[in-house]
Design a protein around this motif. Structure first.
Motif, PDB file in Angstrom:
ATOM      1  N   HIS A  38       1.031  -1.096  -0.007  1.00  0.00           N
ATOM      2  CA  HIS A  38      -0.099  -0.149  -0.121  1.00  0.00           C
ATOM      3  C   HIS A  38       0.840   1.407   0.046  1.00  0.00           C
ATOM      4  CE1 HIS A  38      -2.483   3.161   1.959  1.00  0.00           C
ATOM      5  NE2 HIS A  38      -3.325   2.868   1.125  1.00  0.00           N
ATOM      6  N   ALA A  39       1.892   1.341   0.870  1.00  0.00           N
ATOM      7  CA  ALA A  39       2.695   2.518   0.972  1.00  0.00           C
ATOM      8  C   ALA A  39       3.550   2.579  -0.550  1.00  0.00           C
ATOM      9  CB  ALA A  39       3.585   2.195   2.148  1.00  0.00           C
ATOM     10  N   GLN A  40       4.055   1.402  -0.804  1.00  0.00           N
ATOM     11  CA  GLN A  40       4.821   1.600  -2.104  1.00  0.00           C
ATOM     12  C   GLN A  40       3.870   2.135  -3.205  1.00  0.00           C
ATOM     13  OE1 GLN A  40       6.323  -2.247  -2.424  1.00  0.00           O
ATOM     14  NE2 GLN A  40       7.871  -1.985  -0.687  1.00  0.00           N
ATOM     15  N   GLY A  41       2.621   1.575  -3.383  1.00  0.00           N
ATOM     16  CA  GLY A  41       1.588   2.025  -4.342  1.00  0.00           C
ATOM     17  C   GLY A  41       1.343   3.319  -4.176  1.00  0.00           C
ATOM     18  N   THR A  42       1.054   4.026  -3.077  1.00  0.00           N
ATOM     19  CA  THR A  42       0.882   5.238  -2.893  1.00  0.00           C
ATOM     20  C   THR A  42       2.088   6.046  -3.173  1.00  0.00           C
ATOM     21  OG1 THR A  42      -0.593   4.679  -0.976  1.00  0.00           O
ATOM     22  CG2 THR A  42       0.169   7.110  -1.076  1.00  0.00           C
ATOM     23  N   GLU A  43       3.115   5.862  -2.774  1.00  0.00           N
ATOM     24  CA  GLU A  43       4.475   6.521  -3.223  1.00  0.00           C
ATOM     25  C   GLU A  43       4.556   6.745  -4.592  1.00  0.00           C
ATOM     26  OE1 GLU A  43       9.167   6.682  -2.242  1.00  0.00           O
ATOM     27  OE2 GLU A  43       7.578   5.364  -1.026  1.00  0.00           O
ATOM     28  N   LEU A  44       4.237   5.623  -5.245  1.00  0.00           N
ATOM     29  CA  LEU A  44       4.237   5.450  -6.726  1.00  0.00           C
ATOM     30  C   LEU A  44       3.414   6.423  -7.551  1.00  0.00           C
ATOM     31  CD1 LEU A  44       5.934   4.193  -9.270  1.00  0.00           C
ATOM     32  CD2 LEU A  44       4.305   2.201  -8.864  1.00  0.00           C
ATOM     33  N   ALA A  45       2.176   6.292  -7.076  1.00  0.00           N
ATOM     34  CA  ALA A  45       1.137   7.057  -7.674  1.00  0.00           C
ATOM     35  C   ALA A  45       1.455   8.672  -7.442  1.00  0.00           C
ATOM     36  CB  ALA A  45      -0.425   6.918  -6.919  1.00  0.00           C
ATOM     37  N   ASP A  46       1.828   9.051  -6.101  1.00  0.00           N
ATOM     38  CA  ASP A  46       2.305  10.274  -6.159  1.00  0.00           C
ATOM     39  C   ASP A  46       3.369  10.847  -6.898  1.00  0.00           C
ATOM     40  OD1 ASP A  46       0.538  10.603  -3.844  1.00  0.00           O
ATOM     41  OD2 ASP A  46       1.933  10.298  -2.363  1.00  0.00           O
ATOM     42  N   GLN A  47       4.464   9.908  -7.010  1.00  0.00           N
ATOM     43  CA  GLN A  47       5.552  10.190  -8.092  1.00  0.00           C
ATOM     44  C   GLN A  47       5.049  10.376  -9.429  1.00  0.00           C
ATOM     45  OE1 GLN A  47       8.557  10.790  -7.360  1.00  0.00           O
ATOM     46  NE2 GLN A  47       9.547  10.968  -9.526  1.00  0.00           N
ATOM     47  N   ALA A  52       3.585  13.976 -14.223  1.00  0.00           N
ATOM     48  CA  ALA A  52       2.773  14.389 -15.022  1.00  0.00           C
ATOM     49  C   ALA A  52       2.681  15.965 -14.917  1.00  0.00           C
ATOM     50  CB  ALA A  52       1.389  13.822 -14.723  1.00  0.00           C
ATOM     51  N   GLU A  53       2.623  16.649 -13.640  1.00  0.00           N
ATOM     52  CA  GLU A  53       2.650  18.030 -13.575  1.00  0.00           C
ATOM     53  C   GLU A  53       3.855  18.511 -14.120  1.00  0.00           C
ATOM     54  OE1 GLU A  53       2.136  18.563  -9.339  1.00  0.00           O
ATOM     55  OE2 GLU A  53       0.182  17.817  -9.388  1.00  0.00           O
ATOM     56  N   ALA A  54       5.065  17.916 -13.878  1.00  0.00           N
ATOM     57  CA  ALA A  54       6.368  18.442 -14.353  1.00  0.00           C
ATOM     58  C   ALA A  54       6.184  18.362 -16.034  1.00  0.00           C
ATOM     59  CB  ALA A  54       7.626  17.592 -13.787  1.00  0.00           C
ATOM     60  N   GLU A  55       5.726  17.291 -16.404  1.00  0.00           N
ATOM     61  CA  GLU A  55       5.712  17.370 -17.979  1.00  0.00           C
ATOM     62  C   GLU A  55       4.682  18.592 -18.477  1.00  0.00           C
ATOM     63  OE1 GLU A  55       4.239  13.638 -19.571  1.00  0.00           O
ATOM     64  OE2 GLU A  55       6.218  12.669 -19.021  1.00  0.00           O
ATOM     65  N   ASP A  56       3.645  18.811 -17.735  1.00  0.00           N
ATOM     66  CA  ASP A  56       2.756  19.686 -18.265  1.00  0.00           C
ATOM     67  C   ASP A  56       3.240  21.100 -18.176  1.00  0.00           C
ATOM     68  OD1 ASP A  56       0.514  18.195 -18.443  1.00  0.00           O
ATOM     69  OD2 ASP A  56      -0.149  18.501 -16.526  1.00  0.00           O
ATOM     70  N   ASP A  57       4.550  21.408 -17.165  1.00  0.00           N
ATOM     71  CA  ASP A  57       5.111  22.659 -16.896  1.00  0.00           C
ATOM     72  C   ASP A  57       6.488  22.375 -17.815  1.00  0.00           C
ATOM     73  OD1 ASP A  57       3.388  23.338 -15.165  1.00  0.00           O
ATOM     74  OD2 ASP A  57       4.482  22.534 -13.376  1.00  0.00           O
ATOM     75  N   ALA A  58       6.720  21.390 -18.644  1.00  0.00           N
ATOM     76  CA  ALA A  58       7.780  21.160 -19.389  1.00  0.00           C
ATOM     77  C   ALA A  58       9.059  21.195 -18.627  1.00  0.00           C
ATOM     78  CB  ALA A  58       7.860  22.220 -20.398  1.00  0.00           C
ATOM     79  N   ASP A  59       8.872  20.771 -17.484  1.00  0.00           N
ATOM     80  CA  ASP A  59      10.179  20.454 -16.289  1.00  0.00           C
ATOM     81  C   ASP A  59      10.286  19.224 -16.017  1.00  0.00           C
ATOM     82  OD1 ASP A  59      10.412  23.492 -16.410  1.00  0.00           O
ATOM     83  OD2 ASP A  59       8.945  23.497 -14.448  1.00  0.00           O
ATOM     84  N   ALA A  60      10.203  18.332 -17.178  1.00  0.00           N
ATOM     85  CA  ALA A  60      10.430  16.728 -16.900  1.00  0.00           C
ATOM     86  C   ALA A  60      11.778  16.757 -16.447  1.00  0.00           C
ATOM     87  CB  ALA A  60       9.898  15.994 -18.218  1.00  0.00           C
ATOM     88  N   ASP A  61      12.154  15.805 -15.482  1.00  0.00           N
ATOM     89  CA  ASP A  61      13.448  15.615 -14.827  1.00  0.00           C
ATOM     90  C   ASP A  61      14.054  14.063 -15.089  1.00  0.00           C
ATOM     91  OD1 ASP A  61      15.041  15.256 -11.487  1.00  0.00           O
ATOM     92  OD2 ASP A  61      15.835  16.104 -13.343  1.00  0.00           O
ATOM     93  N   GLU A  62      14.901  13.843 -15.670  1.00  0.00           N
ATOM     94  CA  GLU A  62      15.519  12.449 -15.845  1.00  0.00           C
ATOM     95  C   GLU A  62      15.591  11.709 -14.685  1.00  0.00           C
ATOM     96  OE1 GLU A  62      19.025  12.121 -18.123  1.00  0.00           O
ATOM     97  OE2 GLU A  62      18.545  13.656 -19.568  1.00  0.00           O
TER      98      GLU A  62
END
Length: 99
Positions: A38-47, A52-62
């Motif tokens: 559960h904790a890993q799934g929640t952390e993964l979903a948050d990541q 997605a937010e970073a892509e929307d802001d064109a700030d995607a990070d490797e």
């Protein structure tokens, strides 16, 4: 989180050698693994949401991709442990029923 689960895994594995794992040990191990899943799934979903937010802001990070891969691996390993444990429980149940 991993250290706690590793300790519990070793308890279950050592008892599997004897073909009998106490219900108490199994219950605790399953609780630990499902909590971790559960904790890993929640952390993964948050990541993923942050990515997605970073892509929307064109700030995607490797680095996000590297973290994503590691998180997916950990999540899949924990899920695999639960599946393996379920198979062991079912095998033991079938063996007990046939005796």
């Amino acid at each position: 989180m991993s250290d706690k689960n590793s300790h519990q895994d070793s308890s279950v594995e050592s008892e599997n050698d004897d073909s009998h794992v106490s219900p108490t040990v199994l219950a605790e191990s399953i609780r630990n693994k499902t909590d971790a899943l559960h904790a890993q799934g929640t952390e993964l979903a948050d990541q993923l949401e942050r990515m997605a937010e970073a892509e929307d802001d064109a700030d995607a990070d490797e680095d996000s991709e590297v973290n994503f891969a590691g998180m997916m691996t950990e999540l899949l390993e924990t899920a695999s442990d639960l599946v393996e444990m379920a198979h062991a429980i079912e095998t033991a149940r079938l063996r007990d029923d046939s005796e």
